[in-house]
Design an enzyme around this catalytic site. Structure first.
Site, PDB file in Angstrom:
ATOM      1  N   SER A 142      -9.160   1.981   3.340  1.00 21.77           N
ATOM      2  CA  SER A 142      -8.578   2.726   2.307  1.00 21.77           C
ATOM      3  C   SER A 142      -7.580   1.971   1.751  1.00 21.77           C
ATOM      4  CB  SER A 142      -7.891   3.812   3.377  1.00 21.77           C
ATOM      5  OG  SER A 142      -6.922   3.419   4.056  1.00 21.77           O
ATOM      6  N   SER A 164      -9.852   0.271   7.628  1.00 20.52           N
ATOM      7  CA  SER A 164      -9.355   0.212   6.064  1.00 20.52           C
ATOM      8  C   SER A 164      -8.677  -0.872   5.580  1.00 20.52           C
ATOM      9  CB  SER A 164      -8.211   1.422   6.108  1.00 20.52           C
ATOM     10  OG  SER A 164      -8.989   2.649   6.157  1.00 20.52           O
ATOM     11  N   LYS A 190       0.717  -1.039   0.019  1.00 19.17           N
ATOM     12  CA  LYS A 190       0.095  -0.089  -0.143  1.00 19.17           C
ATOM     13  C   LYS A 190       0.805   1.200   0.140  1.00 19.17           C
ATOM     14  CE  LYS A 190      -3.698   2.188   2.709  1.00 19.17           C
ATOM     15  NZ  LYS A 190      -4.563   2.086   3.832  1.00 19.17           N
TER      16      LYS A 190
END
Length: 468
Positions: free
Chosen positions: A157, A181, A81
């Site tokens: 996210s 997330s 990420k």
């Protein structure tokens, strides 16, 4: 053969590597080809650098040839990420406000641990700006879509990481979770995601979201999740919140039955409206845990919705992340992020401390709850993926994302481990996730129970049609 490689778990890949039946180069190349083939439809990656990935795969291949392997994940591709520092690649967190060059030659604890264990970084995955919301879109990369239906959201996210795992672009991925997330995209994308106990996985630099923020794994199986935790929990002195290392082998602790385990099954926490398809799927999962020998009791943990307190803490964190940004940089940002941060900036110190007080009361309540029950079983989310490019579903009565993820953020406030495991599909064919929550630092038990469930009701053979 390349299609078979894409379906393999990290555990399976390592077995083939050790037997010299597969090469990390061939596996990495197959996954890079999958990204090239599919990512234009889902936008899960914001950076792919085949030369670097393949060079590291070649180095891994040589280590296997020389019987000199490195750590627990040698040769396994991992999607990272784009909030984790990677020495060779910039980390801009989906924002036009970050100087990409300033982030080079640094490693987060997670990527440093992965590097020590021989991983192959396959690329950086998309995130909303600064990881601020439960869907994934940002001013730099645009919208990230759901692998099961690209018209729907991937969640966020860590949306790009969820997409990468579901579509075989990487067997393992890194995510972060300050309000859901990791677990939100895990549920929406049909993968496994663990928000570890706060302090279990070292994380640096310190998050502007404070103790809400956790780093953790996203995988296709709970077994791979446990394997990845063995790496991510390695000590790193830079995280001053990290607990002393306990030497737990999460993989070894997956075995054994669930007899005598006390599970509190709460279909709605006492106050959440849940989609009937989800309610039915999680109720069926509760029956599976009974079949596995657990003592499952329908009971709510007994707290009211801490949404207001969470909002003060979370959006206060967003304001904190932007505190040094002037009007010019703010004009380049997601306008909704600017809006919530400016609103939170008007909170008084006593408003914020009141939210901290509520968080501490919630922690105490759940600590007492787990004196009676080993685990709490809930849906991960009360709904399945909705239209991409939106923060909330169409005709939703509220404007902000936490209002549709009431099962996740309470456990960021408490710092407990929360695991999302796929448990079915709704009438549209979209994934449904169950959530297992354990007492703080009982991550091993959460993983054990999730593994037992996944062994009993595996959905791991079902990939999105886009997968091919």
């Amino acid at each position: 053969m390349s299609h078979e490689l894409l379906r393999m778990t990290a555990t399976e890949l390592l077995q083939h590597y050790k037997a010299k039946q597969l090469s990390p180069v061939d596996v990495t190349r197959a996954m890079l080809e999958q990204i090239e083939r599919l990512d234009s439809q889902v936008n899960g990656f914001c950076l792919v650098d085949p030369d670097t990935s393949l060079a590291l795969a070649k180095a891994s291949e040589l280590r296997y040839q020389n019987n000199a392997t490195q750590g627990l994940l040698d040769g396994v591709p991992v999607a990272v990420k784009d909030v984790f520092l990677t020495p060779m690649w910039p980390t801009i967190k989906g924002s036009k406000t970050i100087d990409a060059n300033s982030t080079l030659n640094k490693a987060s604890p997670a990527t440093a641990a992965l590097q020590r264990n021989g991983y192959i970084p396959i690329g950086k995955t998309t995130t909303p700006e600064f990881g601020w919301k439960g869907v994934t879109d940002n001013p730099v990369d645009g919208i990230t879509s759901n692998p099961w239906n690209p018209d729907k959201t991937s969640g966020g996210s860590s949306g790009g990481s969820g997409v990468a795992v579901a579509l075989g672009m990487a067997p393992l991925a890194l995510g972060t979770d300050a309000g859901g997330s990791i677990r939100i995209p895990a549920a929406f994308c049909g993968v496994v995601g663990l928000k570890p106990s706060f302090g279990e996985v070292p994380h640096w630099p310190a998050s502007p979201f404070g103790t809400l923020a956790h780093a953790g794994p996203m995988t296709w199986t709970v077994e791979d999740c446990a394997l990845m935790m063995n790496v991510l929990t390695e000590a790193d002195h830079r995280d001053t919140h990290a607990i002393p290392r306990r030497g737990i082998d999460y993989l070894a602790n997956l075995g054994g039955d669930l007899k005598g385990l006390k599970i509190a099954y709460s279909p709605n926490l006492g106050y959440v409206d849940v989609d009937p398809d989800i309610e039915q799927a999680v109720a069926a999962a509760a029956e599976v845990f009974k079949e596995l020998g657990a003592d499952v009791v329908r009971v709510d943990p007994g707290f009211g919705d801490p949404l207001a307190a969470f909002g003060h803490l979370f959006y206060g964190g967003a304001a904190n992340a932007m505190r040094d940004l002037g009007s010019r940089k703010r004009s380049l940002m997601d306008p909704e992020l600017v809006k919530v941060a400016e609103k939170a900036g008007k909170l008084s110190m006593l408003d914020y401390m009141g939210a901290v007080n509520e968080m501490m009361k919630l922690r105490e309540r759940m600590a007492n709850f787990h004196q009676r029950y080993d685990l709490l079983l809930t849906p991960t989310l009360p709904l399945t993926a909705f239209k991409a490019g939106r923060e909330v579903p169409v005709d939703w009565p509220n404007t902000r994302w936490p209002t549709w993820t009431p099962f996740t953020y309470p456990f960021n406030m408490t710092g407990q481990p929360g695991l999302s495991v796929p448990c079915g599909f709704d009438s549209q064919g979209l994934p449904i996730g169950l959530q297992l929550v354990g007492a703080r630092f009982n991550d091993a038990l959460v993983l054990k129970a999730g593994h037992a469930y996944q062994q009993a009701r595996p959905l791991t053979d079902q990939r999105p049609s886009l997968f091919g």
